[in-house]
Design a protein around this motif. Sequence first.
Motif, PDB file in Angstrom:
ATOM      1  N   ASN A 184       0.814  -1.218   0.000  1.00 38.83           N
ATOM      2  CA  ASN A 184       0.000   0.000   0.000  1.00 38.83           C
ATOM      3  C   ASN A 184       0.848   1.269   0.000  1.00 38.83           C
ATOM      4  O   ASN A 184       0.523   2.243  -0.681  1.00 38.83           O
ATOM      5  CB  ASN A 184      -0.910   0.032   1.236  1.00 38.83           C
ATOM      6  CG  ASN A 184      -2.032  -0.970   1.093  1.00 38.83           C
ATOM      7  OD1 ASN A 184      -2.276  -1.471  -0.003  1.00 38.83           O
ATOM      8  ND2 ASN A 184      -2.697  -1.266   2.199  1.00 38.83           N
ATOM      9  N   THR A 185       1.908   1.249   0.776  1.00 34.53           N
ATOM     10  CA  THR A 185       2.807   2.402   0.838  1.00 34.53           C
ATOM     11  C   THR A 185       3.485   2.588  -0.511  1.00 34.53           C
ATOM     12  O   THR A 185       3.596   3.715  -1.019  1.00 34.53           O
ATOM     13  CB  THR A 185       3.876   2.187   1.944  1.00 34.53           C
ATOM     14  OG1 THR A 185       3.211   1.837   3.137  1.00 34.53           O
ATOM     15  CG2 THR A 185       4.731   3.424   2.141  1.00 34.53           C
ATOM     16  N   ALA A 187       2.332   1.688  -3.352  1.00 40.03           N
ATOM     17  CA  ALA A 187       1.326   2.182  -4.305  1.00 40.03           C
ATOM     18  C   ALA A 187       1.127   3.683  -4.158  1.00 40.03           C
ATOM     19  O   ALA A 187       1.069   4.415  -5.148  1.00 40.03           O
ATOM     20  CB  ALA A 187       0.001   1.448  -4.098  1.00 40.03           C
ATOM     21  N   SER A 188       1.043   4.153  -2.936  1.00 42.86           N
ATOM     22  CA  SER A 188       0.676   5.558  -2.742  1.00 42.86           C
ATOM     23  C   SER A 188       1.848   6.519  -2.885  1.00 42.86           C
ATOM     24  O   SER A 188       1.651   7.694  -3.187  1.00 42.86           O
ATOM     25  CB  SER A 188      -0.005   5.744  -1.380  1.00 42.86           C
ATOM     26  OG  SER A 188       0.891   5.393  -0.362  1.00 42.86           O
ATOM     27  N   GLN A 189       3.084   6.037  -2.695  1.00 42.19           N
ATOM     28  CA  GLN A 189       4.226   6.969  -2.712  1.00 42.19           C
ATOM     29  C   GLN A 189       5.026   6.964  -4.009  1.00 42.19           C
ATOM     30  O   GLN A 189       5.851   7.847  -4.228  1.00 42.19           O
ATOM     31  CB  GLN A 189       5.151   6.675  -1.532  1.00 42.19           C
ATOM     32  CG  GLN A 189       4.472   6.905  -0.191  1.00 42.19           C
ATOM     33  CD  GLN A 189       5.443   6.900   0.980  1.00 42.19           C
ATOM     34  OE1 GLN A 189       6.645   6.723   0.800  1.00 42.19           O
ATOM     35  NE2 GLN A 189       4.919   7.082   2.186  1.00 42.19           N
ATOM     36  N   ASP A 210      -8.445  -1.443  -5.996  1.00 43.96           N
ATOM     37  CA  ASP A 210      -7.967  -0.861  -4.725  1.00 43.96           C
ATOM     38  C   ASP A 210      -6.549  -0.332  -4.869  1.00 43.96           C
ATOM     39  O   ASP A 210      -6.204   0.727  -4.352  1.00 43.96           O
ATOM     40  CB  ASP A 210      -7.970  -1.923  -3.606  1.00 43.96           C
ATOM     41  CG  ASP A 210      -9.368  -2.447  -3.353  1.00 43.96           C
ATOM     42  OD1 ASP A 210     -10.337  -1.747  -3.734  1.00 43.96           O
ATOM     43  OD2 ASP A 210      -9.487  -3.557  -2.798  1.00 43.96           O
ATOM     44  N   PHE A 211      -5.740  -1.100  -5.581  1.00 43.86           N
ATOM     45  CA  PHE A 211      -4.343  -0.714  -5.790  1.00 43.86           C
ATOM     46  C   PHE A 211      -4.279   0.587  -6.609  1.00 43.86           C
ATOM     47  O   PHE A 211      -3.589   1.533  -6.225  1.00 43.86           O
ATOM     48  CB  PHE A 211      -3.628  -1.856  -6.526  1.00 43.86           C
ATOM     49  CG  PHE A 211      -2.165  -1.632  -6.771  1.00 43.86           C
ATOM     50  CD1 PHE A 211      -1.215  -1.998  -5.823  1.00 43.86           C
ATOM     51  CD2 PHE A 211      -1.722  -1.063  -7.956  1.00 43.86           C
ATOM     52  CE1 PHE A 211       0.139  -1.807  -6.060  1.00 43.86           C
ATOM     53  CE2 PHE A 211      -0.377  -0.870  -8.200  1.00 43.86           C
ATOM     54  CZ  PHE A 211       0.560  -1.250  -7.253  1.00 43.86           C
ATOM     55  N   LYS A 214      -5.078   3.754  -4.843  1.00 38.57           N
ATOM     56  CA  LYS A 214      -4.029   4.281  -3.937  1.00 38.57           C
ATOM     57  C   LYS A 214      -2.924   5.006  -4.703  1.00 38.57           C
ATOM     58  O   LYS A 214      -2.162   5.777  -4.131  1.00 38.57           O
ATOM     59  CB  LYS A 214      -3.422   3.139  -3.134  1.00 38.57           C
ATOM     60  CG  LYS A 214      -4.386   2.574  -2.121  1.00 38.57           C
ATOM     61  CD  LYS A 214      -3.764   1.584  -1.185  1.00 38.57           C
ATOM     62  CE  LYS A 214      -4.850   0.952  -0.329  1.00 38.57           C
ATOM     63  NZ  LYS A 214      -5.383  -0.298  -0.891  1.00 38.57           N
ATOM     64  N   LYS A 216      -0.830   7.543  -7.211  1.00 39.18           N
ATOM     65  CA  LYS A 216      -0.920   8.967  -7.560  1.00 39.18           C
ATOM     66  C   LYS A 216      -1.543   9.100  -8.949  1.00 39.18           C
ATOM     67  O   LYS A 216      -1.315   8.241  -9.814  1.00 39.18           O
ATOM     68  CB  LYS A 216       0.481   9.578  -7.611  1.00 39.18           C
ATOM     69  CG  LYS A 216       1.250   9.555  -6.312  1.00 39.18           C
ATOM     70  CD  LYS A 216       2.592  10.267  -6.537  1.00 39.18           C
ATOM     71  CE  LYS A 216       3.484  10.157  -5.331  1.00 39.18           C
ATOM     72  NZ  LYS A 216       4.776  10.852  -5.518  1.00 39.18           N
TER      73      LYS A 216
END
Length: 309
Positions: A184-185, A187-189, A210-211, A214, A216
């Motif tokens: 998750n981290t 994916a989001s960063q 879901d991925f 998350k 950008k």
Amino acid sequence: GRGREYRVACTIGQWDSDEPVTRQELLKGIAGAHGLYCMLTDKIDEEILQAAGPNLKIISTLSVGFDHLSLDEIKKRGIRVGYTPDVLTAATAELTVALLLATSRRLMEAVEEVKNGGWSAWKPLWLCGFGLQESTVGIVGLGRIGLAIAERLKPFGVKRFLYTGRQPRPEPAAKVQAEYVPLNTLASQSDFIILSCSFTPDTQGMCNKDFFAKMKKTAILINSSRGAVVNQEDLYQALTTGQIAAAGMDVTVPEPLPTNHPLLSLKNCVVLPHIGSATYATRNAMSVLAANNLLAGLKGEPMPSELKM
Ligand code: NDP
Ligand code: DGY
């Protein structure tokens, strides 16, 4: 080949074509064989193993990926497996970098514009994309190929490497100062996400709705692992709704991807026909290694590259 001598007397039945062998031919040809030299296009499942019969003791695949092999069935029968790691790492990493740059700098669109008259003048914002400098790159699967990709991307000025997997891999991570983070981290960063993991029940459909939610909006996904790691319907949604910027796929489901597939209608999706390891030298090295694996296996010796099962 020359140089190495193997004293194995064997009869070879060969499918003498660059096209995959048909299932029917394979079922027929494998009966009674002691060894099988196969490609990733050959699904080696219970039916094939039954057709081979009890003689079959060695399977040698011309690939590092082994998701086309039913390992449970193979193990049950005491069959050993050879594969082709390492020799294709550089070529596959190189192609992944090429795909990333083609996608992020919109090379396919740009070439098309030159040909179709869309190139009217130099314009400040025309065909702008995303650069690697100062970026965060997330690698899903910091294995042999994942590390080789990171090493090749580092000189482009990447600021941070993140990676994920089943557990931290301190040794390869130290080579590129990559930080181990949960999926998750990552994916989001990440500005660029690269899939270089193996295909397993755990990675199947890993990149789903879901991925993508998350990720950008400016991020780019690159897949050189196996097509089914990505949920393609969800990817299409993410690409058409602006949830993510672009995607580059060297692998798809199915292969070949039908020419009328929705993903092929998108400018922000670059699809290649599974050419990661396709250099002459690499394919040659793979075929020699696969042959040596087979011969060593038939002699009852350790293979140059045997899959630990
Ligand atoms: P490796 O075994 O060295 O690497 C596989 C990586 O996958 C490991 O780092 C492993 O990390 C990771 N992985 C496994 N399970 C998971 C999981 N659940 N979540 C995240 N990561 C996971 O193999 P290679 O680097 O040599 O090859 C990788 C794959 O690339 C092949 O299996 C093949 O499918 C594909 N490939 C594609 C090519 C192409 O033409 N496009 C060419 C060659 C290979 P960990 O063990 O820490 O979980
Ligand atoms: C592999 O080896 O698994 C690739 O997908 C093709 O080289």
